[in-house]
Design an enzyme around this catalytic site. Structure first.
Site, PDB file in Angstrom:
ATOM      1  N   LYS A 113     -22.049  -0.304  27.204  1.00  0.00           N
ATOM      2  CA  LYS A 113     -23.000  -0.113  26.107  1.00  0.00           C
ATOM      3  C   LYS A 113     -24.335   0.414  26.608  1.00  0.00           C
ATOM      4  CE  LYS A 113     -21.122  -3.137  22.552  1.00  0.00           C
ATOM      5  NZ  LYS A 113     -21.331  -4.315  21.700  1.00  0.00           N
ATOM      6  N   LYS A 195      -6.979   2.841  23.635  1.00  0.00           N
ATOM      7  CA  LYS A 195      -6.942   1.845  22.561  1.00  0.00           C
ATOM      8  C   LYS A 195      -7.533   2.417  21.261  1.00  0.00           C
ATOM      9  CE  LYS A 195      -8.799  -2.631  21.463  1.00  0.00           C
ATOM     10  NZ  LYS A 195     -10.048  -3.325  21.530  1.00  0.00           N
ATOM     11  N   LYS A 198     -12.722   1.129  16.608  1.00  0.00           N
ATOM     12  CA  LYS A 198     -13.461   1.346  15.369  1.00  0.00           C
ATOM     13  C   LYS A 198     -14.633   2.292  15.571  1.00  0.00           C
ATOM     14  CE  LYS A 198     -15.810  -3.162  15.666  1.00  0.00           C
ATOM     15  NZ  LYS A 198     -16.096  -4.414  14.986  1.00  0.00           N
TER      16      LYS A 198
END
Ligand code: TRP
Length: 331
Positions: A113, A195, A198
Site C-alpha cells: 500500500k 487473485k 476488488k
C-alpha cells in the site's frame, strides 16, 4: 458450555467481488449457528487510504444490507460498525506500545500500500495491523476467518496477544486464522493466475456482487481461456480451471462432476453456464439488499443492537487490560 468466538470484518471500500462472497460472507453465514460471532464493518481501517466521506457512509450501509441479504441473522451474531465501539481505538493505543516499528514496517500489505499510495503513507497505514489486532483481541476471539492475504495480520495479532500475556499476565485469547478455501482460489477473469481483486483496474477482470445478470454473463463470455476447447482443470489451463472452480463453488459440486457435465461442450456454452450459476445466486441477493436499503430504520436498529452487544464484550476486555497495565481507575 460457552461457544467459541469468531471475529471478522470487511472494509467498506471498493466493490465486493464473488471472491469476497465465497471466501468471507458465505462462510460467515455458515458459522453463525456454531459460534459466537462478531462481524464488523471496518470503517476505521478504510480511512487509512483516502475515502470520499459521503461514499464511505453509503458503502457502510450497503455492506450491512449485503450481509443481511446473504443470510446473516442479527439475532445470532453481532453485526456492527467498528467506529461505533470506542474500545477498538482504545485498545489499539495500548497495543501500539508493545508493537515494534520494525515488525510493522515489514508487513507485506504495508509495503504494497505504501507503494500504491506513495503520496499518503500515513501512520494509520502502518498501524493498520495493530488496530486489527485490537479488533480481534477485544472479543477474545478463538478463530478469525480471513482470506489468505490477511493471514500475516492475524499472525501479528497472535504475536501481540502472546507478548502482552507474557508481560502482564494472561489476558487475551490467542487467536488463530481460519484460512477459507474457495475465496482464495478465485482468480481474475482476465489474468487467471492472479487473485480476483476488488481493486482491479480492469472491470472485466472481476465479478462484482453488484453486477446485474447481463453484465455477469458478458464478463464470463470475455473471460480469458486457452484455445484447446476442452473443459478440464489443469495447471497449464488456469483460465478454465478458474471458471470450473467458480462453477463448483456456486453450484456446490465437485470438480469431477463439473468436468463430467461439460465433457464435449465448447467453451462458449461452458462460459454461459458458469455465468448463469453465478447470476442465479447473486441476483436474489441484490434484490434483498435493495429492499433492506430502503428500510433505514431497520438497518439502524440492527447496527444499534450489534454495537451494544459488541460494546459489552469489548468493555470487559478493555477494563481488564487497563487494570493490568496500571491505569488509574478513579471516578
Ligand atoms: N483487514 C481486513 C481486510 O481488509 C478487514 C479487517 C479489519 C479484519 N479488522 C479485522 C479481518 C479483524 C479480520 C479480523 O480484509
Amino acid at each position: 458450555m460457552d461457544k467459541k468466538v469468531i471475529y471478522s470484518a470487511v472494509q467498506p471500500s471498493g466493490n465486493l467481488t464473488i471472491g469476497n462472497y465465497l471466501g468471507a460472507i458465505r462462510n460467515w453465514v455458515r458459522m453463525q449457528d456454531e459460534y459466537d460471532c462478531f462481524y464488523a464493518v471496518a470503517n476505521m481501517h478504510a480511512i487509512t487510504v483516502k475515502q470520499d466521506p459521503a461514499e464511505l457512509r453509503r458503502r457502510t450501509l450497503e455492506l450491512v444490507a449485503l450481509y443481511l441479504a446473504c443470510g446473516l441473522d442479527p439475532e445470532k451474531c453481532a453485526l456492527y460498525v467498528q467506529s461505533n465501539v470506542p474500545q477498538h481505538a482504545e485498545l489499539c493505543w495500548v497495543l501500539n506500545t508493545i508493537a515494534y516499528v520494525g515488525e510493522l514496517s515489514r508487513m507485506t500489505q504495508f509495503k504494497d500500500k505504501s507503494q500504491k499510495h506513495a503520496e499518503n503513507i500515513n501512520m494509520g497505514l502502518m498501524d493498520y495491523p495493530v488496530l486489527m489486532a485490537a479488533d480481534i483481541l477485544l472479543y477474545q476471539a478463538q478463530y478469525v476467518p480471513v482470506g489468505a492475504d490477511q493471514k500475516q495480520h492475524v499472525e501479528i495479532a497472535r504475536d501481540l496477544a502472546i507478548r502482552f500475556n507474557n508481560r502482564f499476565g494472561d489476558t487475551f485469547t490467542v487467536p488463530e486464522p481460519l484460512i477459507l478455501k474457495g475465496g482464495a482460489k478465485i482468480c481474475s477473469l482476465q489474468e487467471p493466475t492472479k487473485k480476483m481483486s476488488k481493486s482491479d483496474e480492469n472491470p472485466n477482470a472481476s465479478i462484482y456482487l453488484t453486477d446485474d445478470r447481463d453484465t455477469v454473463i458478458r464478463k464470463f463470455k470475455r473471460a480469458v481461456t486457452d484455445s484447446d476447447n476442452v473443459v478440464k482443470a489443469s495447471e497449464d489451463k488456469p483460465g478454465i480451471t478458474n471458471l470450473l472452480n467458480i462453477y463448483c463453488a456456486f453450484k456446490g459440486c465437485s470438480l469431477e462432476e463439473a468436468e463430467g457435465e461439460f465433457a464435449g461442450m465448447g467453451y462458449g456454452d461452458f462460459k454461459l453456464a458458469v455465468g448463469e450459476s453465478v447470476a442465479d445466486v447473486i441476483t436474489p441477493v441484490q434484490a434483498e439488499q435493495k429492499r433492506l436499503l430502503a428500510d433505514k430504520t431497520y438497518l439502524g436498529e440492527v447496527l444499534k443492537s450489534g454495537a451494544d452487544r459488541a460494546y459489552k464484550a469489548a468493555r470487559r476486555t478493555l477494563s481488564k487490560v487497563y487494570r493490568k497495565v496500571g491505569f488509574y481507575e478513579g471516578n
